[in-house]
Design an enzyme around this catalytic site. Structure first.
Site, PDB file in Angstrom:
ATOM      1  N   HIS A 278       8.706 -41.756 -53.534  1.00  0.00           N
ATOM      2  CA  HIS A 278       7.432 -42.368 -53.907  1.00  0.00           C
ATOM      3  C   HIS A 278       7.052 -42.042 -55.348  1.00  0.00           C
ATOM      4  O   HIS A 278       6.137 -42.649 -55.896  1.00  0.00           O
ATOM      5  CB  HIS A 278       6.308 -41.964 -52.940  1.00  0.00           C
ATOM      6  CG  HIS A 278       5.903 -40.529 -53.008  1.00  0.00           C
ATOM      7  ND1 HIS A 278       6.362 -39.582 -52.118  1.00  0.00           N
ATOM      8  CD2 HIS A 278       5.055 -39.870 -53.859  1.00  0.00           C
ATOM      9  CE1 HIS A 278       5.807 -38.404 -52.403  1.00  0.00           C
ATOM     10  NE2 HIS A 278       5.009 -38.568 -53.461  1.00  0.00           N
ATOM     11  N   ASP A 311      12.305 -40.206 -48.061  1.00  0.00           N
ATOM     12  CA  ASP A 311      11.421 -40.013 -49.213  1.00  0.00           C
ATOM     13  C   ASP A 311      12.095 -39.156 -50.273  1.00  0.00           C
ATOM     14  O   ASP A 311      11.511 -38.217 -50.818  1.00  0.00           O
ATOM     15  CB  ASP A 311      10.084 -39.395 -48.783  1.00  0.00           C
ATOM     16  CG  ASP A 311       9.038 -39.471 -49.894  1.00  0.00           C
ATOM     17  OD1 ASP A 311       9.177 -40.340 -50.784  1.00  0.00           O
ATOM     18  OD2 ASP A 311       8.095 -38.650 -49.898  1.00  0.00           O
ATOM     19  N   SER A 394       4.516 -33.677 -56.224  1.00  0.00           N
ATOM     20  CA  SER A 394       5.546 -34.375 -55.433  1.00  0.00           C
ATOM     21  C   SER A 394       6.909 -34.297 -56.095  1.00  0.00           C
ATOM     22  O   SER A 394       7.062 -34.557 -57.293  1.00  0.00           O
ATOM     23  CB  SER A 394       5.169 -35.846 -55.270  1.00  0.00           C
ATOM     24  OG  SER A 394       4.005 -35.967 -54.494  1.00  0.00           O
TER      25      SER A 394
END
Length: 551
Positions: A278, A311, A394
């Site tokens: 992402h 992910d 992230s």
């Protein structure tokens, strides 16, 4: 009768009552003392000057009393004593010692007893004649029986001089001793010292308070520790950060519709960097990715491969020398309570270090889902940590006490119930989740080598609307096909439509998402033991996981 009434016993009553306080001049002679005579100023000789006797005038009888004689000069009176008041006669030694009655005794004449000074006269009796001056005594005719005259007793008024300086007299108070004076001096010194200390303390306190409020009168110089060695223990947070930071990078991604910021870490010296899918998704194949290293240098990067189901994504930089790969740990060795350190760029704040512990293991989470068809949903059997993780972290590493990567920071549970780090901008509440590095290593290797990742599968379609406990196999497929793939792993194990899977390798599953998470945590070809419920009966089956290509 003169001089007062008689008292019982024949003794005359004294003119004055005894003075109980012994107040001079009344206390000296006693209760018979008369009041002091009134003195009139006259010439007074200098003290110590001899005064000659004064010869009385001719024709004065030898036995005449004081009231019949010529007054003496004031000087003589001041020396011999004041004149007695009227009615009093001063007793004197007689010139003739012949008694009134009886024969004379010439052998041992006894001296007459000295009368009490200023004794009052006895009624009916004449007082003895006053002593005559020496000149008068020589003028008297000689007697046949001369006797030595006793000297007149000393009276308290004989040397009275009202004009002389008054002698020092005690006022009745106790005379202070030397010890008392010393004690009083010491008490005074102690009291003075105490008063001085009190005043000094008050003044010092006031000055100190003033200086404290106003910052003193000199320039402020604050104390400071000296220079210390910069090295820290390797297993301390500072030591871990110093070891890991050179391998951590910040990614700035921009595309035609969106942009974002994330974190990654170097996998090898070829320039491969692992991050979250992402993070790079806004580039959408045509956008731009800029990598900034911890030292400040930047480089352009391109996507090598990505997988939304895990992910994870791998990007690569070219032409960069001196890359330092970050060591990989083993997530299977992690225990709850182990210390961990998270490194990243929360809210684009590069090289941020936070610390915490492993709060839980094998926590099934799902993230993404913005596409609506479920193609972007990631299923992670995650490590949970309380190390603060925020948007921008992230793709960053979660390292152990030896600065080895044990997870890839991917999601947080925020106050607005969002779980995707990029899905909301809420801050950390101490619930962060990381993809175990064992899964990340396998996926990264596949992405680098083949450009895509494979997913382990059971070969069945699940009913995601089932609200009971467990994962139920659907009655039909998504496109209308059979819910159990023909000749797939599930079909070979004997799984039927409508079966409810309750356990995987002895671990309870409560939903279809949890079954997918548990399956994705394995590799294709791994053997699993499933517990089924069919028609109210429990059944165990064993299957070998198949493989399916990711996106």
């Amino acid at each position: 009768m003169s001089g007062g009434a008689d008292v019982p016993g024949g003794r005359p009553r004294p003119l004055h009552d005894p003075d109980p306080y012994s107040t001079p001049p009344y206390g000296g002679p006693g209760p018979w003392a008369p009041a002091p005579p009134v003195q009139h100023p006259a010439t007074t000789p200098t003290h110590g000057t001899a005064v000659h006797a004064v010869t009385p005038p001719q024709g004065t009888p030898a036995g005449a009393g004081p009231e019949d004689s010529v007054p003496r000069p004031a000087a003589t009176q001041g020396i011999l004593g004041p004149a007695l008041p009227s009615g009093y006669h001063q007793a004197a030694a007689p010139l003739h010692s012949t008694p009134d009655h009886g024969p004379a005794d010439h052998s041992a004449p006894a001296p007459a007893p000295a009368p009490h000074p200023f004794a009052p006269p006895v009624p009916g009796q004449h007082a003895a004649p006053a002593p005559m001056p020496q000149a008068d005594a020589q003028a008297q005719p000689p007697h046949t029986h001369p006797q030595t005259h006793p000297q007149a007793p000393h009276t308290p008024w004989q040397n009275y001089d009202p004009w002389a300086a008054a002698p020092l007299q005690q006022n009745g108070a106790a005379v202070e001793s030397t010890t008392g004076r010393r004690r009083r001096t010491r008490r005074g010194l102690v009291l003075g010292a105490a008063l001085l200390a009190l005043v000094s303390g008050g003044v010092g306190g006031a000055v100190g308070a003033y200086l404290e409020r106003n910052g003193g009168i000199d320039d402020v110089v604050l104390p400071q520790a000296g220079t210390e060695a910069k090295g820290r223990a390797a297993d301390s947070v500072a030591g871990i950060a110093a070891s890991a930071l050179p391998s951590v990078v910040t990614l700035h991604v921009s595309g035609s519709e969106s942009q974002g910021t994330g974190t990654g870490f170097v996998l090898d010296q070829r320039g491969h960097i692992l991050t979250n899918n992402h993070v790079v998704d806004p580039a959408d194949g045509s956008g731009e990715i800029t990598v900034t290293f911890s030292g400040g240098q930047t480089a352009k990067a391109k996507v090598v491969g990505h997988d939304s189901g895990y992910d994870l994504a791998v990007v690569k930089v070219s032409g960069v020398r001196g890359l330092k790969p970050l060591a990989l740990g083993n997530s299977d060795n992690v225990q709850v309570g182990d210390p961990v350190v998270a490194i990243g760029a929360p809210f684009d704040l590069e090289n941020t270090v936070t610390a915490g512990i492993i709060s839980a293991k094998e926590r099934p989470i799902t993230a993404g889902g913005e596409e609506g068809d479920g193609s972007d949903i990631s299923y992670v059997d995650a490590l949970q940590t309380d190390a603060p993780i925020n948007p921008g972290n992230s793709g960053g590493p979660l390292v152990d006490s030896k600065a080895r990567v044990i997870g890839i920071n991917s999601a947080i549970r925020s106050a607005d119930s969002g779980s995707d780090l990029e899905g909301g901008q809420s801050g950390s509440i101490g619930l962060g989740f990381a993809i175990p590095i064992n899964q990340g290593k396998r996926v990264a290797e596949e992405l680098i080598n083949t450009g895509k990742a494979t997913h382990p599968v059971i070969g069945v379609t699940l009913d995601m609307d089932y609200s009971g406990d467990g994962a139920r196999v659907g009655t039909k497929g998504n496109d209308g096909s059979a819910p159990v793939n023909q000749d797939g792993p599930g079909d070979r194990a004997g799984i039927k439509p409508g079966d409810v899977i309750t356990e995987v390798d002895g671990q309870r599953v409560h939903s279809g998402e949890e079954l997918i998470v548990k399956t994705r945590s394995h590799r294709p070809g791994d053997r699993l033991e499933l517990t089924l419920e069919r028609d109210g009966k429990e059944k165990k089956v064993t299957l070998v996981l198949g493989s399916a290509d990711g996106d």
